[in-house]
Structure formats: C-alpha cells, structure tokens
Design an enzyme around this catalytic site. Structure first.
Site, PDB file in Angstrom:
ATOM      1  N   LYS A   1       4.492 -25.711   9.667  1.00  0.00           N
ATOM      2  CA  LYS A   1       4.297 -26.977  10.379  1.00  0.00           C
ATOM      3  C   LYS A   1       3.925 -27.979   9.304  1.00  0.00           C
ATOM      4  O   LYS A   1       2.828 -27.921   8.742  1.00  0.00           O
ATOM      5  CB  LYS A   1       3.172 -26.830  11.405  1.00  0.00           C
ATOM      6  CG  LYS A   1       2.806 -28.126  12.136  1.00  0.00           C
ATOM      7  CD  LYS A   1       1.714 -27.883  13.191  1.00  0.00           C
ATOM      8  CE  LYS A   1       1.343 -29.186  13.906  1.00  0.00           C
ATOM      9  NZ  LYS A   1       0.363 -28.966  14.989  1.00  0.00           N
TER      10      LYS A   1
ATOM     11  N   GLU B   1       1.102 -33.983  12.909  1.00  0.00           N
ATOM     12  CA  GLU B   1      -0.272 -34.004  13.418  1.00  0.00           C
ATOM     13  C   GLU B   1      -1.300 -33.731  12.320  1.00  0.00           C
ATOM     14  O   GLU B   1      -2.219 -32.941  12.480  1.00  0.00           O
ATOM     15  CB  GLU B   1      -0.424 -32.978  14.559  1.00  0.00           C
ATOM     16  CG  GLU B   1       0.434 -33.329  15.762  1.00  0.00           C
ATOM     17  CD  GLU B   1       0.288 -32.346  16.928  1.00  0.00           C
ATOM     18  OE1 GLU B   1      -0.029 -31.173  16.672  1.00  0.00           O
ATOM     19  OE2 GLU B   1       0.488 -32.774  18.082  1.00  0.00           O
TER      20      GLU B   1
ATOM     21  N   ARG C   1       8.031 -41.377  20.938  1.00  0.00           N
ATOM     22  CA  ARG C   1       7.701 -40.073  20.350  1.00  0.00           C
ATOM     23  C   ARG C   1       8.781 -39.027  20.641  1.00  0.00           C
ATOM     24  O   ARG C   1       9.034 -38.149  19.839  1.00  0.00           O
ATOM     25  CB  ARG C   1       6.336 -39.619  20.906  1.00  0.00           C
ATOM     26  CG  ARG C   1       5.885 -38.307  20.334  1.00  0.00           C
ATOM     27  CD  ARG C   1       4.456 -37.994  20.746  1.00  0.00           C
ATOM     28  NE  ARG C   1       4.292 -36.548  20.904  1.00  0.00           N
ATOM     29  CZ  ARG C   1       3.189 -35.952  21.346  1.00  0.00           C
ATOM     30  NH1 ARG C   1       2.128 -36.692  21.672  1.00  0.00           N
ATOM     31  NH2 ARG C   1       3.120 -34.645  21.457  1.00  0.00           N
TER      32      ARG C   1
ATOM     33  N   ASP D   1       6.329 -32.035  24.212  1.00  0.00           N
ATOM     34  CA  ASP D   1       5.404 -30.944  23.852  1.00  0.00           C
ATOM     35  C   ASP D   1       5.113 -29.994  25.010  1.00  0.00           C
ATOM     36  O   ASP D   1       4.044 -30.075  25.602  1.00  0.00           O
ATOM     37  CB  ASP D   1       4.098 -31.524  23.308  1.00  0.00           C
ATOM     38  CG  ASP D   1       3.223 -30.441  22.683  1.00  0.00           C
ATOM     39  OD1 ASP D   1       3.708 -29.315  22.487  1.00  0.00           O
ATOM     40  OD2 ASP D   1       2.045 -30.730  22.397  1.00  0.00           O
TER      41      ASP D   1
ATOM     42  N   GLU E   1      -0.581 -23.662  27.870  1.00  0.00           N
ATOM     43  CA  GLU E   1      -1.372 -24.814  27.440  1.00  0.00           C
ATOM     44  C   GLU E   1      -1.380 -25.934  28.478  1.00  0.00           C
ATOM     45  O   GLU E   1      -2.423 -26.480  28.793  1.00  0.00           O
ATOM     46  CB  GLU E   1      -0.830 -25.353  26.107  1.00  0.00           C
ATOM     47  CG  GLU E   1      -1.536 -26.626  25.657  1.00  0.00           C
ATOM     48  CD  GLU E   1      -1.061 -27.145  24.300  1.00  0.00           C
ATOM     49  OE1 GLU E   1      -0.197 -26.495  23.679  1.00  0.00           O
ATOM     50  OE2 GLU E   1      -1.563 -28.196  23.867  1.00  0.00           O
TER      51      GLU E   1
ATOM     52  N   HIS F   1       2.948 -35.374  30.252  1.00  0.00           N
ATOM     53  CA  HIS F   1       1.826 -35.717  29.365  1.00  0.00           C
ATOM     54  C   HIS F   1       0.795 -36.604  30.064  1.00  0.00           C
ATOM     55  O   HIS F   1       0.285 -37.559  29.489  1.00  0.00           O
ATOM     56  CB  HIS F   1       2.350 -36.422  28.116  1.00  0.00           C
ATOM     57  CG  HIS F   1       1.490 -36.169  26.901  1.00  0.00           C
ATOM     58  ND1 HIS F   1       0.215 -36.669  26.781  1.00  0.00           N
ATOM     59  CD2 HIS F   1       1.718 -35.464  25.766  1.00  0.00           C
ATOM     60  CE1 HIS F   1      -0.291 -36.302  25.606  1.00  0.00           C
ATOM     61  NE2 HIS F   1       0.580 -35.551  24.982  1.00  0.00           N
TER      62      HIS F   1
ATOM     63  N   TRP G   1      -0.829 -40.406  22.178  1.00  0.00           N
ATOM     64  CA  TRP G   1      -1.616 -39.268  22.658  1.00  0.00           C
ATOM     65  C   TRP G   1      -2.202 -39.547  24.039  1.00  0.00           C
ATOM     66  O   TRP G   1      -2.885 -38.695  24.607  1.00  0.00           O
ATOM     67  CB  TRP G   1      -2.769 -38.946  21.684  1.00  0.00           C
ATOM     68  CG  TRP G   1      -2.327 -38.211  20.447  1.00  0.00           C
ATOM     69  CD1 TRP G   1      -1.079 -37.712  20.188  1.00  0.00           C
ATOM     70  CD2 TRP G   1      -3.137 -37.870  19.311  1.00  0.00           C
ATOM     71  NE1 TRP G   1      -1.061 -37.096  18.949  1.00  0.00           N
ATOM     72  CE2 TRP G   1      -2.313 -37.174  18.387  1.00  0.00           C
ATOM     73  CE3 TRP G   1      -4.484 -38.081  18.968  1.00  0.00           C
ATOM     74  CZ2 TRP G   1      -2.769 -36.699  17.165  1.00  0.00           C
ATOM     75  CZ3 TRP G   1      -4.937 -37.598  17.737  1.00  0.00           C
ATOM     76  CH2 TRP G   1      -4.083 -36.910  16.847  1.00  0.00           C
TER      77      TRP G   1
END
Lengths: 686, 686
Positions: free
Chosen positions: A268, A272, A316, A345, A373, A509, A532
């Site tokens: 990765k 982030e 994004r 995500d 998650e 999100h 975010w």
C-alpha cells in the site's frame, strides 16, 4: 432465556425432546469441518510427502462414501489441469501437483457430506493465487478485526517464539483454508510496520510458513515502502536509487533463504499517509517494478494496491483510475495491481471499479473485504457472497459483451502471467474464528469463489449450511424444509437487507466516522479531509441528494466502457441501486416504482428493518434444529442487528428529511429515535 | 426535522401552505385556556368582590357567544344548589356562592368554545373538596415530579419572600384550577418536612393562599406527625399527651390567624418510615382525631392517608384494609380517610382498594395520581381519565348492586359530613407546566372528574382537545375528522396501551426500582424489603406467574364484597385484566381468548408496542393541523415512548420466558434487546 427445553405444553416440545439429545453444544471452532467420516476407506497412493500424508489422513477421517471402498490418488502431468486442478471420480483423484490431490480430497469429502453428485469431472481453479489479506499488526491488534486479536502476532512485550499452541491454531487455520482452496496468506496489515522485515519477525514468519506449507498455503508479507530508510540505514527509499535496489534484493534473498516458497509482497503505497515512490517523484510502476525485479528470481510477485486518493478536489471515486491507467503496460509481469471491488472503499454497494477490464496490459486482481468493516462488523448477519457474485458478474464491456470482472481478471479475456484474488480476512482469536457464527460463511464463500468464480451464492450457501449445521440423524426432508431452506433464504437476502437499512439507492460512505459501524450522515467537522466526511459523498441539499458523477458532474461515468458509460450517465437508465452514486437526484424524481426518490428511500430503509425482523423470526423458528449455544449466540446478535437497523433507518430518514422536507409516507413505521439524540450519542463515542 | 414546511411536491403541501400561517408556535403555558373571546358582552351583577371581579373579567375576555349579549350573575340562596353549584342559562348564572358564580362562568365559556349545548341546567359538583396534592419539598424538588421544580418552593438558600413572578405564576395556576373546578391544594409533600409548620414557611403559605383565594382554591398542608417533638421542643408527639394536644391547637390557631380559610392537614403517618401515632402505641384514629379536634373550630379537616404497610409477611395489598377497617366509626366527622385508588400503589392497573364502600361509618376520599410515577413519567403519552373512570365506576357491591366507588365516596350511598377527592399533581416549573403537552389533559381530567364523577373519559378528552388544539379558522368537519377524531382515539387507547406494554393481565409493581420508569421484573437484591421487589409481586416460577390472593392464597379476595369476592376468587371468572393480581396462574392456563397465559402475555406486550407505533402514525398525520412547536415536542416524546415500549416488551417477555420455557409465538415481532444487556443497563442506572 432460550426456549427449547422443557417445552412440555406443545407438540413442538415433544419433537424437541426427541431431537435434543442429538444436539450438542458447539463453540464454532471447527467451522465447516465439524463432520467426522462414517466408514473405512482404502487409500492407494504411490508417493509420500507431508501434503500427501494430509490428503490420506483427511480421506480416512472424513470418508462418508461406501464403507471399505478404495480411492486412488494419482500424481501425473496432465495439460488439462492447472497447478492446483484435479480430475475427480468417485474413487479417484488425479492431479499434477500434491496440492491438487489435497484439493481433490476436500472436494470429494465435501460432496459426500453435502450429498452432491460425484461424477467424472475436471476441476481447475479460476485464479492461480487465492489469498487472504490479514490486516494484523505486529502488536497483535487487527485493523477492522472484529473477532479478537491476531492469530499470528502478539503484544510487543511477548516473545516472538512459536509455541505448540500457535502451531495447533495455525494448522487448523491452514487446513480450513486448504479445504476451500485458499492458497496464500498475507500475514500483516497493508498499513505495514517496517519491523516486519527485521530478522526476529521474519523468523516467526518462517515458523508460520512451515506450518502452512503442507496445506499448500503460501505466506506473503505487506511491506512498508520506506523500509530501506527506516530499518536499512539508508538516506532514501527512492526506488531508482541503486542502494535501495540492492537493499531490497538483499532483503528478498534473506527471506527466501528461510522461506523458499515465499509468495511475495503486498504494498500500500502513497495511500492514506503511507510512503511510496511518489515521495521521490517516481511512479507507482517505478516502485512496483523495483520490488518485482528483486522477487523475480525466486518466483515471487508484487501485489501493488490501487487504493489511492489524494487530498485534491478530484472526485475520490475517480482517482485510482486516473493514477493507474496511464501506467498500463509499464509494469513487470510479476506485478499484479490489486484493486478493491469498488472505486471508493468496500461500501455495502458500489459499482465495480472502472480499472477492471480497462488495464489491458497489466495483471489486475480483485480485492474484496471479508471482514465486515462497513457491514455491521461481527454483529450483523450479512452473507457477502451475493455482493461478490454481483461484482464478479458485472459486465465491463471492455472486450465486448460478456467481459465480466471475473473473466477480465481470471485470464479468460486477457493473457496474464499471474492471476489472483484477495480477501481481507475476518479471522481472529475468537473461539469461533470470526466473531459471528455466520461470518464463517464469508471466509468459506471467499475461498469457494476464488476457486470458482462462476459459483452462485446460493450454491455456496447451500454447501456451507449443510457442512456447518446439519447433524447426523436429521431427517432429510424435514431438515431441508425447516432449516436449510429458511436459513439459506435469510443468508441470500441478508446483503440486500444491509444495503436497504444502511445505504440504499447508491448512497455510500455515510457511516459513523472511525468505527464505521452505525450511521453518521451528519459527520463533517471543520479541518477534516472533506473526502472522509459523509456529506462529501451524499451531497444532500434542498434540491436533492447524491453525487453527480455524470458527464455534467465529476464525469466518473466516462471511466466506464460503453454502453455502460451512457447507461450510468442518464438518470433515467442508471440502475436504481446506483442512482445516488452517479446522480444528484431531485427529491421528487420519479423512479420506475412510481414513487418519488424520497418515498423510495423511506421504503428502502423500512424494508431493511423489516427484513432483519424477518431474519429474527426465521432464526427463532429453527430453534429445534440447532444446538442451544449457537442458537442463542446468533439470536442475540440478530437482536442487536435489528436494533441497529432501526437506528440506521431513523438516523438516515430524519437526517435526510431535513433536506427533503417531505413527510415519511404514513404507512411506514415511524422512527423511534430522535435525530438530536442519535447525533449526540454518535459524537460521544468518538 | 419536521416536515410541514416547503413541502412543495405534494397536494398536502399546498394545503399546508394555506393553513400554516394560521398556526403560531405554542409553548403550552396557556394550557386549555389559550382561546380569547370573540365578541363583547354586558355583564350584570349587583355585587362586587375579588371573586366576582374575576368572574366578570373572564366573561368579558372569553365571551364567544352572541356579540353584545347581556349576562346576569345572580347570587341567591337556592336549596337545589351546593356550595359551588350553579344554575346555568345561556345568559344567566345563578349560585349560592361567589365561587359558584365563577364556576358557572367557566362552564359557560367552555361550552361556547367547544360548541356544547347551553340549556337551562342545575349543576352541582360531585365532591365538596377537589384537591391537588403537591408532593413538593421545601427545597423546591418534587417527589415523582417530571416537569421541573416546584412552583411553590425554592432551594433552601433562596429567600422565602414572595416575588411578583411568584404571584403571576400562582395566579395562572389558581385560574387553571378554578377553570376545571379544583378548589384545594396541598402545598407540600406527604413525606412532610417539619419546618413547613414554622413561621417563615407559614408566612409563604399565607402569600400563596392570598393569591389562590379569589379563585376559590383553599390551601392545605401536609404535616409531619412528630412536629411537636421535632420543632415544638416537646419530648413526645404522643397524640394523647396534653402538651402535644395543646401544641397542635396553638399551631392551628397560629395558622388560621394568617390564613382564615385554611383547609386543613394531610397526614401520611406510620407509612414508609414516617412517624405516626403507632410510635406511641396509639391508633390512627387517636392521631387523626387529635388533629381534627384542633381544626374543628375553624372548619378545617384532616385527610388521613390509608397508604400503610408494615414489614410483616402479610400480603401488602391487604394491609391498609386490615389496619383501618377495625377503626371504622372511631373517627371524628372532620376526618376523611384518603385512600389510593388501588390497594398497592398507583400501578397501571389495580383493582379498587377494598376500603371503598367498606368503611361505612367513616368519610373516605379517593386519591389518584395525576403525575405519571408508574406510567412513563412525562415522556409517555398516557391519558389517565379512562383509568379513573374505570376506578370510579367499579361496583363495590357494599350497599347492593350499583355501589360504585364514585357513589360510595360522593355521599350518594353514605351520609358523610365531608366529601373529597385528591389527585397527586403533575405540575412543575416547566413552561408547559406538565412536561408533556398531553399530560395537561390529566390535570384537566382530574378537575373535571372531581367536579362530575359521572363524566366519560371520551367527553373530557373531547373538551380538552378542542380547548387545547383547535385554532380559529379550522374548518370544522375537516378538523373534526382529521384531528379531533384520531387524537381522541389515541388518548382513549393510551392507558390500555401502557398497561399492555408495561403490566398486562394484572401484573403489577415490576418496574425498575427507584425511578419507577423502565422495566425491572428481575430486581431483588438481598437485604431489601421483599415487598419492594418485583418478584414479591409477580412470583414467577416454573409453574406459573402471579400473586395468589385467592382464598387458598393470601385471601385478599375476602376483603371484597360478594359477589365480587367469589368472582375474583375463581380463576375462571376473575377478569383477565386482573388475573395475575389475584392468581398464580399456570403458564399453559387457557384464557377465554383460547390462548395460553404465556401466549396471551406475549400478544399483550406486542399489542402495546404496536399501539404506540400507531400513536406515532396518528400524530405524524395530524402535522398540518398543529403548530410546529407542539408537533415536534410531542413527536419526539412519542418516539421515546415507542422505544421504551419495546424495551418493556423485550425485558418482560425475555425475563418471564426463563420461567415459562415456551417460545414467543412466531407471528410476533421478536425482541431486539438482550435480557442480559437490559439488566446490566438497569443496574448501571441505580
């Protein structure tokens, strides 16, 4: 609290009293491998090896075919077979490799136990590499883990030495993986710790690899791109710097010396806050290729993640495509770009990432998330196979109709040196491995889909339920009608239910920040990255809701191939389940259901709540067919899920109603939570 | 969050836009007295006085009859009229007393505003004394108060001086009481503080009395029985001790000197730790009579509470009867025994106390609780009139069929020197007085029933809704159909709904300890008085649930008159709604519904939850007809109530299921809370 004992006043009670003695408490630790064989078998095999020994042992202990039958295990080269493939007959398994034999054994036993037909068949896996990604930290915590601490790592104060307990657990782990075809494990978090590449940790990795090897499971490591400067004493980690190149070569050599079948690296980078080649003005290709070159001599691979997005104003959802498409063709053939299923995500529903099928000259592997998650952690019963099936069967059109994500990644459409698929593990030290007994089905399903990406969710659920819950002595038709059927139906509906009560119609999100569990559509503190915060994604205002990614918006639609791009671009042809992903839609926009967007949103949330309530009824009704331990554990979790679903519905409807200014249709059950309280409680938890 | 603005996409929106300007925010402070008159009126009255001045003022400000009409107020002696009674005509009110005139004015105005017929009628109150009991402490807190602090008392550090703000508030309070016929107020808690009888506090009582007097509202005080020894410097408070007798005589004289129309004393003696005559081996009669003698010369009365129970093993429900029946005939004629409606303590449903009708030679007055101690505080919408109506209309059979509680206490059956009824107030400093806007209806209903104990709950609700919510300009049929009708239906169902989701089928006292809000059927710590714990009352075990008060049990049934005693004693004739009050009932006992007790219990709890959800729908639908302030306040409270109802259902069903061992019928919505969590949270709050 449970009601399956002493129910002396009903006919059901009498049935129960007959069945109960057959049910014994189950802690879930033996997963889908809890059934013992029922008869003797002769196993004939001309060779011997640790892997073949396991194959023979499994056959002997798990045989449920004709008693006294003979099974031949034949190793010979057959071009029709890939490395892990096998030819299956009722009494014979033939393969090119020892692992092929082992997979054949598990397939044979599974079919015996589930009552599936066993006829002559050639069976090859869809992907060469079927890998679990463990987001385990060296201190034993797990990022997004909801089933206890790491099975691989312990708190820093503890010794790194391998114990007998470790070996037992890792053996069980390896066996479970092998039984569903998983053949790789990345042992540490993608947010990697540099110390993982130091000798003491590598020594433990070796210990793990030694246990996993006989089961055909390779070990991989997530590595920190800046390791050369962080632990190598170099001044830079620039991938074009000769010293850096040498450092990685030496490190790889060191690894392979102790782990000769080491799988490779997962990286990765520049994501982030993680370091990466861009820190030195190099490209992702520069970084990945440097590592690939180091691994190449040993057959190792680099899995380079495409999950990148900067703090720019660019949508994004568009950024991974924007960064990686220009690099198509520049990667070594032992680099695979690991792409999350969706462009944002792991949300309850996303469209597939536009990189699938689009990178035609680069190996691309899907990354899905097994750990829940964004899907209720290990509290919500959500069977994820339908999500993955939807994803794998999505048509990218990149090489004409039928260019599904599955076919674009498994070598059917593009010739790739390596094919692979990764799933972010949901495994921890909890006795039942996954926290929720039903979360085991997601580990199982990932393995099965990685092996055969054409399987249906229904078929996988069917297998898993039979292996996990069916007891000897259960009368078949009765059990099928009263347990298998309703439980399967519940599983198959569960992901759509979660979408309904969390983020229907393409919402995404809008969860609570940090823990990513409950709702948090309101969360947008000052001085936080906008991308975010939920309002960045839902963009609710008085005129409507949703992210305009059409041509007149961020134009993310143009990253998809025609005719999909046009279909998604038009608010009238965009599928309702992705509407708010692609369109800022007026509250009174009429959907094909005849309802306005606002009403439809209300009905979706309400339907989600009702579905979970129905799951509760389903589960309560099957009480006579399951041991009290699992019955109660799952019953308790379903109650929490039901309450959570209500909170999601109330929070989202009351939050969005501030913008829609429209009443919740009066035939819908009203919210029981006040928005102010929900926000206050949410903030308190942060 | 509310949806009644800018609803531009629907027909409803258009309607709203027409109505909205007529609706103005309402904080609830003006209660049912929010309507102004609509025309001029000439008031003719030959006399003048503060009370008559108020009568005239009210007529002038509230007149909604024919403009320019003349109304005659006539004071003259008429044997057909009791003290507060009046003869009403469209343009005339005749009474024996000034207060009678004032009550006539309020009746006339109410009828004008609600559209009731005004014909020639003679109207007398059912009870001579219609009294609010304020459980207000001298430090300003209120026991079981859920609407802010006391309107009479302030924290000890503050001055006892009467401010203009006090006077304004007390005037509003007195006017509200007078408008519904309440003519007395006990200003302090029955758990009395001795300092209430000291000069500084009496001075403030005088200040209050001066404000209340013109509205016909007398002041009373709760007194501590041990005052002579606590503040009088005496060594004893023995009621037969001459010094004690003298002390009380002097104290009464001191009070009447400054408050000539003082009403008398309310006494809680030898109850829950309060001192009383039994501390000196005297009887309740000895204590009450001593005080009665002191008050007699001034026309004062003693209201002596029968709410007593010792720590003995005797069924708590039996004890008041056991203590007081032997004293029947021993009390002075200015003593009234104040008896709670039920034999335990203001539970959602109790049978009437067996003392009603049984004490034939003693004045007995009912005490009901307006504040919702056991009925959801000021969070739950529970209209209490149906409970009081049920109670007042209960037939005691003590003087033959038709000897209802109402008739046994209002002088219809027994000749009593004094008649009275008390309601424990729900009033505090909250802007809307009662915390919940709908809790105002209980203050209103108490007054109305105290005035006329034959009124129906339906009629009272009808009046209250019209006075409280109807706006000028509301088109009558539309408003009646879409607001009055559904809201009234909701109110009339609300008490039974609360019984359903809290304590159906005769269950009682299973609430959470201390705060008496949520469920707590499990609460039974060691070293706690057994008769304070829920298990003492529900007695659930593997064989059944309920308190056996039949002849073979505690024999509480024998305290009732035949044929009631036999009806209650037989499990097959005992009304289902009191079944578990009187019988320890097997879980599989078949009720007349055809269901087992356990199933019936499940359906009752579930019905309660469904009813509250229906109330939410009802309320949300009436949004166009009510101001946004009240709409939102009540909407928010209904949400909390709905969630609470679910908690009650889950807690009680899961708790009792431990004993019944039977499944919750599968067509019932499942619990969403786990019992362990509920217990843990309950314990945390203590």
């Amino acid at each position: 609290m449970t009601a399956n004992k002493n129910m002396k006043y009903s006919v059901l009670g009498l049935i129960l009293m007959c069945i109960s003695p057959l049910l014994h408490a189950e802690d879930g630790h033996s997963l889908w491998l809890r059934n013992k064989g029922k008869g003797s078998v002769n196993v004939v095999c001309s060779k011997n090896s640790p892997t073949l020994a396991l194959a023979k042992q499994e056959l002997r202990e798990g045989w449920s075919g004709n008693a006294g039958a003979t099974v031949n295990l034949i190793l010979k080269t057959d071009k029709a077979l890939k490395a892990d493939g096998f030819k299956l007959k009722e009494n014979q398994i033939q393969a090119n490799t020892e692992s092929g034999i082992l997979y054949g054994v598990y397939e044979l036993l599974r079919r015996q136990q589930t009552g599936e037909v066993i006829k002559e068949e050639t069976i090859n896996p869809s992907y060469e590499r079927r890998i679990l990604n463990h987001w385990d930290n060296p201190n034993g915590t797990i990022e997004r883990g909801y089933a206890g601490r790491s099975i691989f790592w312990r708190p820093s104060k503890d010794s790194l030495g391998v114990t007998e307990k470790d070996k037992t657990l890792w053996t069980e782990y390896a066996r479970a993986n092998a039984s569903v075809g998983i053949n790789g494990a990345v042992l540490d978090n993608v947010n990697a710790d540099q110390k993982m590449l130091t000798a003491p940790y590598l020594e433990r990795v070796k210990g793990i690899a030694d246990i996993l090897r006989p089961y055909g499971v390779k070990t991989y490591l997530s590595v920190k791109f800046s390791s050369p400067s962080m632990i190598g004493g170099l001044k830079t980690s620039d991938p074009l710097n000769p010293e850096v190149i040498k450092w990685w070569k030496d490190k790889v050599k060191e690894i392979y010396k102790i782990i000769p079948d080491f799988g490779g690296f997962l990286v990765k980078a520049n994501s982030e806050g993680q370091p990466g080649p861009q820190d030195y003005k190099r490209t992702h290709a520069d970084g990945a290729n440097m590592m690939a070159d180091a691994l190449k001599p040993y057959g190792g691979i680099v899995m380079w993640r495409a999950f990148v997005y900067s703090t720019s104003d660019e949508d994004r959802a568009k950024q991974a495509y924007g960064e990686f498409m220009p690099l198509d063709g520049q990667f070594r053939d032992n680099v695979i770009i690991q792409v999350k299923n969706g462009p944002v995500d792991f949300q309850p529903r996303e469209p597939f990432s536009p990189l699938f099928g689009a990178m035609k000259k680069t190996s691309v592997m899907p990354e899905v998330q097994i750990t829940q998650e964004y899907l209720g952690h290990s509290t919500h019963l959500v069977y994820l196979a339908p999500m993955w099936e939807e994803f794998l069967k999505s048509d990218t059109y990149q090489a004409g109709v039928g260019s599904t994500v599955a076919r674009c990644t498994d070598g059917s459409v593009y010739s790739q040196k390596h094919t692979a698929i990764a799933g972010v593990s949901n495994i921890g030290l909890d006795t039942n491995w996954c926290g929720h007994d039903f979360a085991q089905s997601n580990w199982y399903a990932f393995g099965r889909l990685a092996w055969d990406n054409k399987l249906t969710s229904e078929q996988i659920a069917d297998e898993w339920i039979k292996l996990t819950f069916r007891n000897e002595g259960a009368e078949s038709a009765d059990w099928n009608n009263n347990f298998l059927k309703p439980v399967k139906e519940m599983m198959l509906l569960s992901r759509e239910a979660a979408v309904n009560y969390m983020m229907p119609l393409g919402l995404h999100h809008i969860m609570s920040a940090n823990e990513h569990y409950g709702p948090g559509p309101w969360w947008a503190p000052a001085r936080t990255r906008k991308d975010w915060t939920p309002p960045y994604f839902h963009k609710a205002d008085l005129t409507g809701v949703g992210f305009d990614r059409s041509k007149t918006g961020s134009n993310a639609v143009s990253q998809y191939h025609e005719p999909l791009a046009s279909q998604l671009n038009d608010i009238n042809t965009c599928p309702a389940e992705l509407l708010l992903w692609f369109h800022h839609t007026p509250w009174n926009f009429k959907l094909k259901t005849g309802r306005t967007l606002w009403d439809e949103m209300c009905y979706k949330y309400d339907t989600g709540v009702k579905q979970v309530r129905q799951f509760q009824k389903t589960w309560d009704k099957i009480e006579p067919y399951v041991d009290a331990d699992r019955f109660t554990r799952i019953q308790n979790k379903l109650r929490a899920q039901s309450q959570n679903a209500q909170v999601w519905k109330d929070a989202c409807l009351l939050y969005f109603q501030q913008f829609s200014k429209m009443p919740i249709p009066y035939d819908i059950e009203r919210p029981v939570n006040n928005l102010d309280d929900l926000i206050k409680n949410d903030m308190k938890r942060r």
